[in-house]
Design a protein around this motif. Structure first.
Motif: not given
Length: 432
Positions: A189-214
């Motif tokens: 359950i933490g994976a789906v909750v924390v993963g969503a949190f990480i996605i938003i955090s990465v988007n706030l800090r990293n403006k790279g492409s979809f592939e770079v973020k993946r």
């Protein structure tokens, strides 16, 4: 920002967000009870506490959306209901559990304060971090996680160096016991909750492409997973090898046994410094997890209701107030409440994680629907059997493979997924 620096900050933060109260307390007693079979119990534990959660992070790297994307192939309504249930569960059980564990093991023995005071201070600090959303990943990754890892390695390394031979153990099915104990970490359950949190955090800090973020998220998942694997294996081994040296009172509740064993190991490994180190370790591990849960929940409802910053703040405040209230319960009571909830939501979460890492060709909406419905149906006996056990239900469950281990949903879900894929493929070939 330097890509390598970004990778390690994200990896450390991800490790710390996963590593909470249950992750620290559960493995040593599991190893203690497994004794010389500790390796096998560790394998089972890694499956539900490391492998599936990290696959969940891989799924988030593929989707790069919110938790809603995990279930939308079943149906939009299902996904909405699933998300709300998971976030409510996360705020109602794992988050308050971190405060309860911090109070019982770290604060009360040292200061003798009330659980109310501990919860008030604890969630006030959590709220402070959550409201500073853009800085959370950096603070946890740069400062808090290294402290947690250093203290864990000290306890494990010195503990194993001074330990003796393991006892014979008391577990009859160590792999299965490890799998089920891994449920209690809430890490799938933490994976789906924390993963969503990480996605938003990465988007706030990293403006790279979809592939770079993946790539960044996948690599962070691998590093965090390896860290969790080593720490869990070390804690299970320490529990096993100290089995003949530390006496555990079997009349105590399992949570107090876990706390006393971990305290005994810390004292043996680090001397008088062990108690202080253990208190700091538990407080930090619990705190970072609570921050991730509440920030992730606030992120979701903010996105659901027009990307409103006011909604984010109100959700965070309500979650923290709720945490203060539930945090008055002892750790054992929260665990008891959690069991039927886990037996219901965990199988569906695992199936959604596994389906979302498959290619779209093998995970069509029809496969999603059929597999999730099957998983839900075959999870019902576990939940009902826990709440209202009966001989009639037991006689029915006896015919379901693995049901006696609370895993009766596994084979039906696998069979349905394969069959639907084969039928779909056959229809497409006939159509072509």
């Amino acid at each position: 920002m330097n890509s390598r620096k970004e990778l390690f900050i994200t990896s450390f933060a991800l490790f710390s967000l996963f590593f909470g109260a249950g992750n620290l307390l559960l493995p040593p007693l599991l190893g203690y009870n497994a004794g010389e079979k500790w390796f096998w119990v560790a394998l089972g534990f890694m499956l539900t506490a490391v492998v599936i959660p990290i696959i969940g992070i891989f799924a988030h790297a593929k989707l790069q959306g919110t938790m809603y994307d995990f279930g939308k192939k079943v149906s939009p309504t299902f996904s909405l209901v699933y998300c709300v249930i998971v976030y409510i569960i996360s705020v109602a059980i794992p988050s308050p559990r971190t405060a309860s564990a911090t109070h019982e093991i770290a604060i009360h023995p040292a200061f003798g304060t009330s659980p109310l005071l501990t919860s008030l201070v604890y969630f006030a600090l959590v709220l402070l971090f959550v409201l500073n959303r853009s800085k959370i990943l950096s603070i946890i990754g740069k400062f808090l996680t290294p402290m947690i890892v250093i203290m864990l390695l000290l306890v494990i390394g010195i503990g194993l160096y001074h330990s003796s031979l393991p006892n014979t153990g008391t577990l009859e099915t160590p792999v299965v016991e490890g799998v089920l104990e891994g449920y209690q970490t809430f890490d799938a359950i933490g994976a789906v909750v924390v993963g969503a949190f990480i996605i938003i955090s990465v988007n706030l800090r990293n403006k790279g492409s979809f592939e770079v973020k993946r790539k960044l998220i996948r690599q962070s998942g691998i590093i965090a997973g390896l860290g969790l694997f080593l720490i869990y294996a070390g804690l299970i081994a320490v529990g096993a090898y100290y089995g003949s040296e530390i006496a555990i009172d079997n009349s105590l509740s399992s949570d107090m046994q876990r706390a006393n064993l971990l305290r005994g190991i810390s004292l043996s490994a680090l001397g008088d410094f062990g108690n202080s180190a253990l208190s700091i370790l538990i407080a930090l591990a619990c705190f970072t997890t609570a921050v991730g849960i509440i920030a992730g929940t606030a992120d979701y409802f903010k996105g659901l209701l027009g990307d409103s910053q006011l909604v984010y703040k109100l959700t965070a405040i309500i979650a923290c107030v709720f945490g203060v209230g539930v945090g008055q319960l002892d750790f054992h009571s929260i665990i008891v409440i959690a069991v039927p909830v886990l037996l219901f939501i965990y199988p569906i979460t695992i199936i959604l994680i596994l389906l979302n890492v498959l290619s779209n060709r093998h995970a069509t909406p029809l496969v999603f629907r059929a597999t999730v419905i099957t998983t839900f149906i075959f999870s019902i006996p576990d939940v009902v059997g826990f709440i209202w056990p009966s001989e009639a239900l037991a006689s029915v469950v006896a015919y379901i493979p693995l049901a006696k281990y609370h895993l009766g949903w596994v084979l039906p879900a696998l069979v349905v997924s394969v069959v639907v894929n084969l039928l779909t493929k056959k229809e497409m070939e006939q159509f072509n």
